[in-house]
Design a protein around this motif. Structure first.
Motif: not given
Length: 419
Positions: A249, A253, A307, A309-311, A313-314, A391-392, A395, A399
């Motif tokens: 990811a 990214m 966790w 990372a996805p936050l 990414f948003g 990106l979304l 994420a 997740a």
């Protein structure tokens, strides 16, 4: 820290009485490893730029990295088997010698105006192979000269080497190329010579442990023993899979962020500045390793870093400008050194000595494999979707993959090894 008789025990007692900063063997090996890493980072930038100047072909410029990576993956598992079967110091010296001769051949070819594209691609393959064989041996060498209670401190210092080289290598390569085409390759010769000198100067426990069944590395399929051991242990399997997912990811990214910054009108220099946030975050996170390990259990630490990372990414999806991206990448990378050291500690202290090299090589190979897959996936998505949407999507996918591990008990109930 190999499984030997009284000499190892005596050495460990002597090492324990010496602070790490005064441990001459560790600091010498670390300095040699730092030189090798800096030389590699300089080469990773200088070779593609040189190929681009020689041929004008972006495809050939990119071929260097592809060949180097392919050789590292191709020989990765076998490199771990060699570290388990043979004298590790000799393996390390041989790998550093090949790296030195490779760099020297390129520098001499440039001076005589005889460097060709096949020569540079052969150099890429040689560098990749030395990483595959020298990597596990060097990792085990660094750990053989420190006592167990100083392992985290030593690994934290090693994170400074990795992130410092990643930060300094690309701009240094560009600067040296400005002085002359051969200059960065002379620098890699000097770096390789320093690494080889350190490997020759330092003696450490080099003999692998005696064979234990399938761990002797000689029978069919023995190179996969480390891989099977990792996937046979629920904690190690979950840890490595999460780390691979983060690598995959993360590489996706980075490419997406480059496209996003380009779409926002950011210059190439601004994009380069923004991407250094990753290395700066790693440098700042290295001193936090011991504190994070004391505060959090391994599974909790892994999930917390994962966790984030996805936050983030948003957040990156709505970030404006290179400075915002720099800050987000910095924050995202603060926990990565603690995570890398955690993986190292779990493998080093829980995997039997007889298969330790193969387990480390298997982990390194799996982590590396996520990089091109992530980049390729991002490229395919970016051909069809806006960078913000990609990106979304990244994420959401990350997740979704983390959710089952977070709800389960295999990671949340893990503790640090006691030995």
């Amino acid at each position: 820290m190999t499984v030997t008789e009284n000499p190892t025990t005596t050495a460990a007692v002597a090492l324990a009485a010496v602070p790490l900063r005064r441990n001459r063997r560790f600091q010498t090996l670390w300095a040699g490893s730092a030189a090798a890493m800096l030389g590699t980072c300089v080469a990773d930038t200088a070779y593609p730029l040189l190929l681009l100047a020689m041929t004008g072909s972006p495809t050939l410029a990119g071929a260097f990295g592809a060949v180097q990576f392919g050789a590292s993956v191709l020989f990765g598992l076998h490199g771990g088997a060699v570290a388990d079967r043979h004298d590790r110091r000799r393996v390390l010296i041989l790998a550093d010698t090949v790296r030195l001769l490779t760099a020297l051949s390129v520098a001499l070819a440039l001076f005589t105006h005889r460097l060709t594209v096949p020569h540079t691609l052969l150099a890429a393959a040689a560098i990749g192979a030395t990483m595959a064989y020298g990597g596990p041996a060097r990792m085990l060498a660094l750990r053989a000269v420190v006592p167990p209670e100083q392992l985290r401190q030593a690994l934290s210092q090693d994170e400074l080497r990795v992130n410092g080289a990643a930060l300094a290598g690309p701009p240094l390569a560009g600067f040296l190329l400005g002085l002359g085409r051969a200059v960065p390759f002379l620098a890699t010769v000097l770096a390789s010579a320093a690494a080889l000198g350190a490997s020759i100067a330092v003696r450490f426990d080099t003999e692998p442990a005696g064979p234990t069944g399938a761990a002797d590395g000689k029978e069919k399929g023995a190179v996969f023993v480390g891989l099977r051991h990792i996937f046979g242990d629920p904690t190690l399997r979950a840890t490595v899979l999460v780390a691979v997912a983060l690598n995959l990811a993360g590489s996706a990214m980075l490419l997406t962020v480059m496209v996003l910054l380009r779409d926002h009108g950011t210059s190439e220099a601004g994009t380069g500045l923004a991407l250094t946030g990753e290395a700066v975050g790693g440098l700042l996170g290295a001193p936090l390793v011991t504190r994070l390990h004391r505060a959090l259990a391994p599974g909790v630490l892994l999930l917390a870093v994962a966790w984030a990372a996805p936050l983030l990414f948003g957040v990156l999806a709505v970030a404006e400008g290179p400075f915002a991206v720099f800050g987000m990448l910095l924050v995202m990378s603060l926990g990565i050194p603690a995570l890398r050291v955690m993986v190292d500690v779990l493998v080093f202290q829980q995997v039997p000595e007889a298969m330790r090299g193969r387990a480390m090589a298997a982990t390194m190979t799996l982590l590396m494999a996520g990089l091109p897959v992530g980049t390729m996936t991002a490229g395919l998505l970016l051909d069809r979707l806006p960078a913000t949407t990609v990106l979304l999507l990244l994420a959401a996918l990350l997740a979704a993959g983390l959710l089952p591990l977070t709800l389960g008990r295999s990671l949340r109930g893990t503790g640090w090894p006691t030995s």
